[in-house]
Write a protein that holds these residues in place. Sequence first.
Motif, PDB file in Angstrom:
ATOM      1  N   LEU A   1      27.029  70.571  52.890  1.00 23.28           N
ATOM      2  CA  LEU A   1      28.219  69.710  52.922  1.00 23.28           C
ATOM      3  C   LEU A   1      28.009  68.510  52.003  1.00 23.28           C
ATOM      4  CD1 LEU A   1      30.945  68.689  54.145  1.00 23.28           C
ATOM      5  CD2 LEU A   1      29.607  67.623  55.927  1.00 23.28           C
ATOM      6  N   ASN A   2      26.832  67.860  52.104  1.00 21.96           N
ATOM      7  CA  ASN A   2      26.541  66.712  51.240  1.00 21.96           C
ATOM      8  C   ASN A   2      26.629  67.110  49.772  1.00 21.96           C
ATOM      9  OD1 ASN A   2      26.073  64.931  53.365  1.00 21.96           O
ATOM     10  ND2 ASN A   2      23.926  65.502  53.522  1.00 21.96           N
TER      11      ASN A   2
ATOM     12  N   LEU B   1      23.026  47.858  54.060  1.00 21.72           N
ATOM     13  CA  LEU B   1      23.771  49.085  54.350  1.00 21.72           C
ATOM     14  C   LEU B   1      23.289  49.724  55.655  1.00 21.72           C
ATOM     15  CD1 LEU B   1      26.036  50.705  53.208  1.00 21.72           C
ATOM     16  CD2 LEU B   1      24.423  52.054  51.884  1.00 21.72           C
ATOM     17  N   SER B   2      21.978  49.639  55.911  1.00 19.41           N
ATOM     18  CA  SER B   2      21.451  50.230  57.156  1.00 19.41           C
ATOM     19  C   SER B   2      22.036  49.520  58.366  1.00 19.41           C
ATOM     20  CB  SER B   2      19.931  50.157  57.180  1.00 19.41           C
ATOM     21  OG  SER B   2      19.504  48.836  57.437  1.00 19.41           O
ATOM     22  N   ILE B   3      22.220  48.196  58.247  1.00 20.78           N
ATOM     23  CA  ILE B   3      22.803  47.450  59.372  1.00 20.78           C
ATOM     24  C   ILE B   3      24.271  47.841  59.552  1.00 20.78           C
ATOM     25  CG2 ILE B   3      23.414  45.134  60.200  1.00 20.78           C
ATOM     26  CD1 ILE B   3      20.845  44.180  58.683  1.00 20.78           C
ATOM     27  N   ILE B   4      25.002  47.940  58.433  1.00 25.81           N
ATOM     28  CA  ILE B   4      26.418  48.330  58.510  1.00 25.81           C
ATOM     29  C   ILE B   4      26.545  49.712  59.139  1.00 25.81           C
ATOM     30  CG2 ILE B   4      28.452  48.954  57.111  1.00 25.81           C
ATOM     31  CD1 ILE B   4      27.551  46.811  55.091  1.00 25.81           C
ATOM     32  N   ILE B   5      25.726  50.662  58.680  1.00 28.62           N
ATOM     33  CA  ILE B   5      25.785  52.038  59.188  1.00 28.62           C
ATOM     34  C   ILE B   5      25.456  52.065  60.680  1.00 28.62           C
ATOM     35  CG2 ILE B   5      24.540  54.242  59.131  1.00 28.62           C
ATOM     36  CD1 ILE B   5      24.494  54.053  56.104  1.00 28.62           C
TER      37      ILE B   5
ATOM     38  N   MET C   1      38.294  67.142  54.431  1.00 26.32           N
ATOM     39  CA  MET C   1      37.678  67.211  55.763  1.00 26.32           C
ATOM     40  C   MET C   1      36.760  66.026  56.033  1.00 26.32           C
ATOM     41  SD  MET C   1      37.098  71.306  56.266  1.00 26.32           S
ATOM     42  CE  MET C   1      36.723  71.298  58.006  1.00 26.32           C
ATOM     43  N   VAL C   2      36.007  65.598  54.993  1.00 19.44           N
ATOM     44  CA  VAL C   2      35.131  64.434  55.182  1.00 19.44           C
ATOM     45  C   VAL C   2      35.984  63.177  55.390  1.00 19.44           C
ATOM     46  CG1 VAL C   2      33.438  62.933  54.050  1.00 19.44           C
ATOM     47  CG2 VAL C   2      33.133  65.407  53.991  1.00 19.44           C
ATOM     48  N   ARG C   3      37.085  63.066  54.602  1.00 19.49           N
ATOM     49  CA  ARG C   3      37.947  61.892  54.752  1.00 19.49           C
ATOM     50  C   ARG C   3      38.514  61.831  56.170  1.00 19.49           C
ATOM     51  NH1 ARG C   3      42.579  62.884  52.005  1.00 19.49           N
ATOM     52  NH2 ARG C   3      41.480  62.975  50.029  1.00 19.49           N
ATOM     53  N   LYS C   4      38.959  62.971  56.672  1.00 24.51           N
ATOM     54  CA  LYS C   4      39.538  63.009  58.017  1.00 24.51           C
ATOM     55  C   LYS C   4      38.476  62.674  59.073  1.00 24.51           C
ATOM     56  CE  LYS C   4      43.378  63.856  59.342  1.00 24.51           C
ATOM     57  NZ  LYS C   4      44.377  62.798  59.533  1.00 24.51           N
ATOM     58  N   MET C   5      37.285  63.213  58.874  1.00 31.37           N
ATOM     59  CA  MET C   5      36.177  62.957  59.812  1.00 31.37           C
ATOM     60  C   MET C   5      35.875  61.457  59.898  1.00 31.37           C
ATOM     61  SD  MET C   5      32.257  64.289  59.364  1.00 31.37           S
ATOM     62  CE  MET C   5      31.831  63.204  58.004  1.00 31.37           C
TER      63      MET C   5
ATOM     64  N   LYS D   1      32.926  53.932  50.739  1.00 34.42           N
ATOM     65  CA  LYS D   1      34.009  54.249  51.666  1.00 34.42           C
ATOM     66  C   LYS D   1      33.742  55.476  52.528  1.00 34.42           C
ATOM     67  CE  LYS D   1      38.165  52.091  49.817  1.00 34.42           C
ATOM     68  NZ  LYS D   1      38.884  52.302  48.554  1.00 34.42           N
ATOM     69  N   SER D   2      33.049  56.478  51.982  1.00 33.81           N
ATOM     70  CA  SER D   2      32.837  57.688  52.788  1.00 33.81           C
ATOM     71  C   SER D   2      31.455  57.672  53.416  1.00 33.81           C
ATOM     72  CB  SER D   2      32.978  58.930  51.908  1.00 33.81           C
ATOM     73  OG  SER D   2      31.882  59.012  51.028  1.00 33.81           O
ATOM     74  N   SER D   3      31.340  58.336  54.570  1.00 30.73           N
ATOM     75  CA  SER D   3      30.063  58.350  55.283  1.00 30.73           C
ATOM     76  C   SER D   3      28.994  59.046  54.439  1.00 30.73           C
ATOM     77  CB  SER D   3      30.230  59.041  56.634  1.00 30.73           C
ATOM     78  OG  SER D   3      30.663  60.377  56.454  1.00 30.73           O
ATOM     79  N   VAL D   4      29.387  60.106  53.727  1.00 31.52           N
ATOM     80  CA  VAL D   4      28.417  60.819  52.889  1.00 31.52           C
ATOM     81  C   VAL D   4      27.969  59.921  51.734  1.00 31.52           C
ATOM     82  CG1 VAL D   4      28.035  62.855  51.442  1.00 31.52           C
ATOM     83  CG2 VAL D   4      29.403  63.059  53.515  1.00 31.52           C
ATOM     84  N   GLY D   5      28.921  59.188  51.142  1.00 28.37           N
ATOM     85  CA  GLY D   5      28.600  58.283  50.045  1.00 28.37           C
ATOM     86  C   GLY D   5      27.629  57.187  50.459  1.00 28.37           C
ATOM     87  N   ARG D   6      27.848  56.620  51.649  1.00 24.50           N
ATOM     88  CA  ARG D   6      26.945  55.567  52.128  1.00 24.50           C
ATOM     89  C   ARG D   6      25.525  56.103  52.274  1.00 24.50           C
ATOM     90  NH1 ARG D   6      31.727  53.910  54.960  1.00 24.50           N
ATOM     91  NH2 ARG D   6      31.359  55.373  56.657  1.00 24.50           N
TER      92      ARG D   6
END
Lengths: 251, 254
Positions: free
Chosen positions: A240-241, B72-76, A206-210, B5-10
């Motif tokens: 979620l995180n 990273l803050s600028i990229i985000i 789901m995160v990948r798709k988002m 690569k993932s928003s959560v990871g960043r």
Amino acid sequence: MDKNISFKLKVWRQAGPKEKGNFETYEMQDIPGDTSFLEMLDILNEQLVDKGEEPIVFDHDCREGICGMCSLYVNGHPHGPATGATTCQLYMRRFNDGDTITVEPWRSAAFPVIKDLMVDRNAFDKIQQAGGYISFNCGGAQDANAIPISKVDADEAMDAAACIGCGACVAACKNGSAMLFVSAKVSQFAVLPQGKIEAVKRVKAMVRKMDELGFGNCTNTGACAAECPKNISLNNIARLNREFICAKFKD
Amino acid sequence: MWLSKSSVGRKVVMSVTGLFLILFVTFHVLMNAVAIISPSGYNAVCHFLGANWYALAGTLVLAAGFVIHIILSIIITLQNKKARGNDAYDVNKRPKNVEWASQNMLALGIIVVCFIVVHLIQFWYRMQWQELNGTEFGEINPANGVAFLDLAFSQWYTLVIYLIGFAALWFHMTHGFWSAFQSLGTNNNTWMPRLRCTATIWATIVCILFAVEGVVFTLRANCPECKAAQECVNANCGDAEPCTTVENCNAECK
């Protein structure tokens, strides 16, 4: 009885996804206070049709706050100034005589405008298809109390499941992030034993798709939860995180 | 790599570097406090954090923390701007319970970075960098931190720039602190108010202490008596390590 009000309505009109949009102003006369916001738009549309003009296109369905179809960014708030309520549950008595009411569509790259106030929210369906479900074999349903679930977990899951997927969180977020929606859809299963089986796969998919669909990065402003018509908690985003980070460490 | 690569990871990377920087400013404000209590002790700290291998290694790690957090803050932010779409809302109101700081973290960060640039020119370039090069700035021993404090804070604009920097840092930290725990997933309904409260208290203590230190250094740098004492120390000690206090002109050098 509420008294009648007259006001100016500033509505976003856009002929199609690729057309340039602009605001049109309409004068509304003597609208009763117990008219819902969508009924008020119906009245306006009838007037427009009578005049031979194109009616305003907007999304709506159940008109009782449970389907998540209605949208509208009213006076700077998704679903209008009321909290914990959808646009269809918004009544004209909240506004004053002589007000100018600005009505805009959700604005987000992932929710392109189809026409006027209607946006394409298919992106949410795609996220759900990526993993927002549990798999089980068909057959006779087992007894509901066969698996013990604590009251706390049941309540948490139910509160998350209250999400109607309207997209107000994305509309309210300055980052166009869908984290509140995705976190609610992950949380409604993550705390229940039935959902734990596919939890790792689900959160990653789901995160990948988002991310793939072009939603932004969450910066924890909390605007999503503040504007959510179903009061989905920021707590879910932390979950979620947590689920996602743990899933990645398991790899 | 899921961290980029993932928003959560960043956001995990932003959180970890952010928490590291919070620990750094906390250490920094405590180190400055030494200059108030004991100027000679402060010089000893400056000597300890000179061009030694451990201080240099620490500087590199710290610089990496800053660079990663900033880039990273600028990229985000650019990604988020794109996700927001081209049409801005005509009317947009900040909902209740949404901190002003949380929606202006980049602007606050830019103010802090501007302050850091001034700060690095005034101190790091004149101290560790000179020591690394084997040179001296204005014939002052690079480890004589007190002399550089006087030099920087004798200018009226220094305090103004610093106070603006601290104010921006306060706003940045009040949001960043609890937000970091949220992004790391170590937050829930019970901990949210606790973390927010801790964030405010922590940021307030750090920033008020910074501001008090700035004011004390400015007063010291602009008091003729203290200046004379410092000049006396400089004259007496020359290249030798000053081990005297500013207040005590007659103390000896090492």
